[in-house]
Write a protein that holds these residues in place. Sequence first.
Motif, mmCIF file in Angstrom:
data_model
loop_
_atom_site.group_PDB
_atom_site.id
_atom_site.type_symbol
_atom_site.label_atom_id
_atom_site.label_comp_id
_atom_site.label_asym_id
_atom_site.label_seq_id
_atom_site.Cartn_x
_atom_site.Cartn_y
_atom_site.Cartn_z
ATOM 1 N N ALA A 1 58.454 59.996 -17.035
ATOM 2 C CA ALA A 1 59.852 59.991 -17.472
ATOM 3 C C ALA A 1 60.257 58.703 -18.191
ATOM 4 O O ALA A 1 60.941 58.775 -19.223
ATOM 5 N N PRO A 2 59.864 57.506 -17.699
ATOM 6 C CA PRO A 2 60.302 56.286 -18.396
ATOM 7 C C PRO A 2 59.811 56.209 -19.835
ATOM 8 O O PRO A 2 60.531 55.722 -20.711
ATOM 9 N N SER B 1 61.745 58.790 -21.947
ATOM 10 C CA SER B 1 63.102 58.290 -22.153
ATOM 11 C C SER B 1 63.108 57.172 -23.189
ATOM 12 O O SER B 1 63.983 57.116 -24.070
ATOM 13 N N ASP C 1 62.693 58.670 -26.675
ATOM 14 C CA ASP C 1 63.916 59.275 -27.194
ATOM 15 C C ASP C 1 64.881 58.207 -27.693
ATOM 16 O O ASP C 1 65.514 58.372 -28.755
ATOM 17 N N LEU C 2 65.008 57.119 -26.934
ATOM 18 C CA LEU C 2 65.917 56.051 -27.341
ATOM 19 C C LEU C 2 65.381 55.318 -28.560
ATOM 20 O O LEU C 2 66.135 55.011 -29.501
ATOM 21 N N ARG D 1 61.409 51.626 -18.451
ATOM 22 C CA ARG D 1 61.835 52.051 -19.793
ATOM 23 C C ARG D 1 61.925 50.857 -20.732
ATOM 24 O O ARG D 1 61.483 50.925 -21.890
#
Length: 251
Positions: A12-13, A16, A19-20, A67
């Motif tokens: 997930a990190p 994420s 995406d950012l 992240r």
Amino acid sequence: MDIRVQGPGPTAPFLSAKDLFQTEHDLSLPVRVRLQDDPDERTWAAHYDDYHVLNISRQAASSAMARELALHEFAHMVRHEQQHPSHTQSTEEVLYLALAGKRVERRKLSHCYQIANHMKDIYADDITLSVGPGEKLLSFLESSLAAAVVDRPETPPRHGLERLSPGTDPEITAVNAAFALALAERHDLVDDEHRLYDLAHVAAMDAPEVDFQEFKRRFRELAREPDTSTYRQVLVDATRSYTSSERLAAD
């Protein structure tokens, strides 16, 4: 961006961060994330002809900074693909130009590599902080500097001996403090009352032979898009400044 996480662990990190990151930047080459078992494994990027590698421990990948760590390494990958001078300049060449004919203590040579890495990080974080908030990075810089200041030795090492950790060496700790404060000021992350100033003051007082203000200025005012020659000279000048006391002693 094509990201593939290799081995069991959190994904997930990295997704994420992807995406950012893609809101402002992209990578031409795919990224392989390699999760390492060693909890002390530092996070770092490697570059190959047809892909990048993000190396990170599973512990770091599960941390609150995961992240942000990924964003930072993605930024290094962008700089590599851009052939930015900070990521193409050979540190060995700079040391040869700056220190030819001079005697310099081995620990200070290793510190010169760290100074070069700080400059790389400045340029990477110009990208990182253009896509994400800086609160976690600022907290990380503050906690790291606080730990180094607390861990400083009571007396300097005897001549010819190296400290167990470069983080406990007052001279490089002062440079690290200059880097942290310069990065924070460059991106308006701190006000005048922030604790980072107090920590940096202590670090600077512990190493009076290091020109703290000059190093802070060097880091903070790095040109956004230098040419190769300009960047090389900046790094040569920083190297000579840091090792100037060594040269005087040798002469």
